[in-house]
Enzyme design. Sequence first.
Site, PDB file in Angstrom:
ATOM      1  N   ASP A  64      73.214  25.293  54.668  1.00  0.00           N
ATOM      2  CA  ASP A  64      72.731  24.065  55.307  1.00  0.00           C
ATOM      3  C   ASP A  64      71.450  23.658  54.589  1.00  0.00           C
ATOM      4  O   ASP A  64      70.361  24.149  54.880  1.00  0.00           O
ATOM      5  CB  ASP A  64      72.470  24.340  56.793  1.00  0.00           C
ATOM      6  CG  ASP A  64      71.979  23.111  57.548  1.00  0.00           C
ATOM      7  OD1 ASP A  64      71.542  22.135  56.907  1.00  0.00           O
ATOM      8  OD2 ASP A  64      72.027  23.133  58.797  1.00  0.00           O
ATOM      9  N   GLU A  82      71.702  30.641  72.700  1.00  0.00           N
ATOM     10  CA  GLU A  82      71.377  31.968  72.162  1.00  0.00           C
ATOM     11  C   GLU A  82      70.070  32.525  72.716  1.00  0.00           C
ATOM     12  O   GLU A  82      69.800  33.710  72.599  1.00  0.00           O
ATOM     13  CB  GLU A  82      71.326  31.997  70.625  1.00  0.00           C
ATOM     14  CG  GLU A  82      72.643  31.671  69.962  1.00  0.00           C
ATOM     15  CD  GLU A  82      72.570  31.775  68.450  1.00  0.00           C
ATOM     16  OE1 GLU A  82      71.559  32.266  67.923  1.00  0.00           O
ATOM     17  OE2 GLU A  82      73.544  31.371  67.803  1.00  0.00           O
ATOM     18  N   HIS A 131      74.194  22.206  60.246  1.00  0.00           N
ATOM     19  CA  HIS A 131      75.225  23.070  60.838  1.00  0.00           C
ATOM     20  C   HIS A 131      75.148  23.063  62.364  1.00  0.00           C
ATOM     21  O   HIS A 131      76.099  23.480  63.031  1.00  0.00           O
ATOM     22  CB  HIS A 131      75.119  24.497  60.292  1.00  0.00           C
ATOM     23  CG  HIS A 131      74.014  25.311  60.889  1.00  0.00           C
ATOM     24  ND1 HIS A 131      72.689  25.169  60.524  1.00  0.00           N
ATOM     25  CD2 HIS A 131      74.037  26.279  61.843  1.00  0.00           C
ATOM     26  CE1 HIS A 131      71.954  26.012  61.216  1.00  0.00           C
ATOM     27  NE2 HIS A 131      72.743  26.703  62.026  1.00  0.00           N
ATOM     28  N   GLU A 151      63.495  30.945  62.484  1.00  0.00           N
ATOM     29  CA  GLU A 151      64.529  29.917  62.675  1.00  0.00           C
ATOM     30  C   GLU A 151      65.337  30.380  63.876  1.00  0.00           C
ATOM     31  O   GLU A 151      66.305  31.114  63.758  1.00  0.00           O
ATOM     32  CB  GLU A 151      65.394  29.791  61.409  1.00  0.00           C
ATOM     33  CG  GLU A 151      66.227  28.515  61.395  1.00  0.00           C
ATOM     34  CD  GLU A 151      67.516  28.654  62.191  1.00  0.00           C
ATOM     35  OE1 GLU A 151      67.459  28.524  63.444  1.00  0.00           O
ATOM     36  OE2 GLU A 151      68.567  28.902  61.577  1.00  0.00           O
TER      37      GLU A 151
END
Length: 343
Positions: free
Chosen positions: A36, A137, A285, A128
């Site tokens: 990405d 997540e 992405h 990230e």
Amino acid sequence: MSHAEKRLKLDHETQQESLYFDSYTDVSVHEEMIGDRVRTNTYRMAILKNSESIRGKVVLDVGAGTGILSVFCVQAGAKKVYAVEACSIAEQAVRIVKQNRMEDRIEVIRGMVETVQLPDKVDVIVSEWMGYALLQESMLNSVLYARDKWLRPGGVMLPSTAELYITPVCDRVPVIRVHFWKTIKDQYGVDMSCMTDFARRCIINSEITVDTVDVEDVLSHPARFAELDLQRVTAEELREVKGKFRCESFGSAAVNAFCVYFTVTFPCPEGPLVLSTSPFKDETHWKQALLYLDAPVDVEQDTAVAGEVMLYPSADSARNICIHVDYTIGEHKRQSKTFSTID
């Protein structure tokens, strides 16, 4: 809750954590992230542009993966980088660090950031951590733990802020997919139009759909409904991220979904650098999160679309999120719907 119920819940949470970390052991997820270019180049530029804050300093890379951000930090002049990674991809990070001759500057530490020990406080935290719709997540919780335990007062967070946006859309994909079943008779001589109701229930449901939204399908200017200051936000506040929104439609169309996306911002000496997942920007992405309404609602130019959005962890798995939307479109009655991610 009984002792047996508590034990069962703990076992379920442990299994969920194991599945989460296992998902990062395969090369494909790292190929997707590093491939990405918007994501990787923005992080690289943000780190290099912050060389004055990084040069000669100690950096903590939370969820380091293959270690590429740690390498960028050394390229920006970091004295030492602790690359903390919980899953076995850490073994590949060690190899990458060695291949780039940075063993004296980067220390790869295998473990969760909540359990590892560092020699001292750090000056910069880079990570990230963003998932689909920003909070999928729940990795931001680990970043905040690291901030509170390891970041020196006045230290730098990269990125430093995150924002969430929402806009109504007229997504043609589910319409095309449902209509597909009406075309089978002309193609193969078998009438399968009775499948349309079943297809509609499968496609237009309560799942958060991750897909690319075409700019032509966006029906209004996006509305920002939440902002997170990563220097100050707490883990408790992440349990309920919410805000109000109001949009006005560009023209006549049928609203059949809401699109949710995010941006994160890096502080830079010459001005902030923004990583955006907006449908108006280059694709990443992360794409966008689509929330399909039970039935489309017609709008005209300047029709108001307003309401409130709330993101919160799923009761079944803290790594998954739910999005609840209360909304009013024009003069129609107020509606509400809750969406969730599926493992």
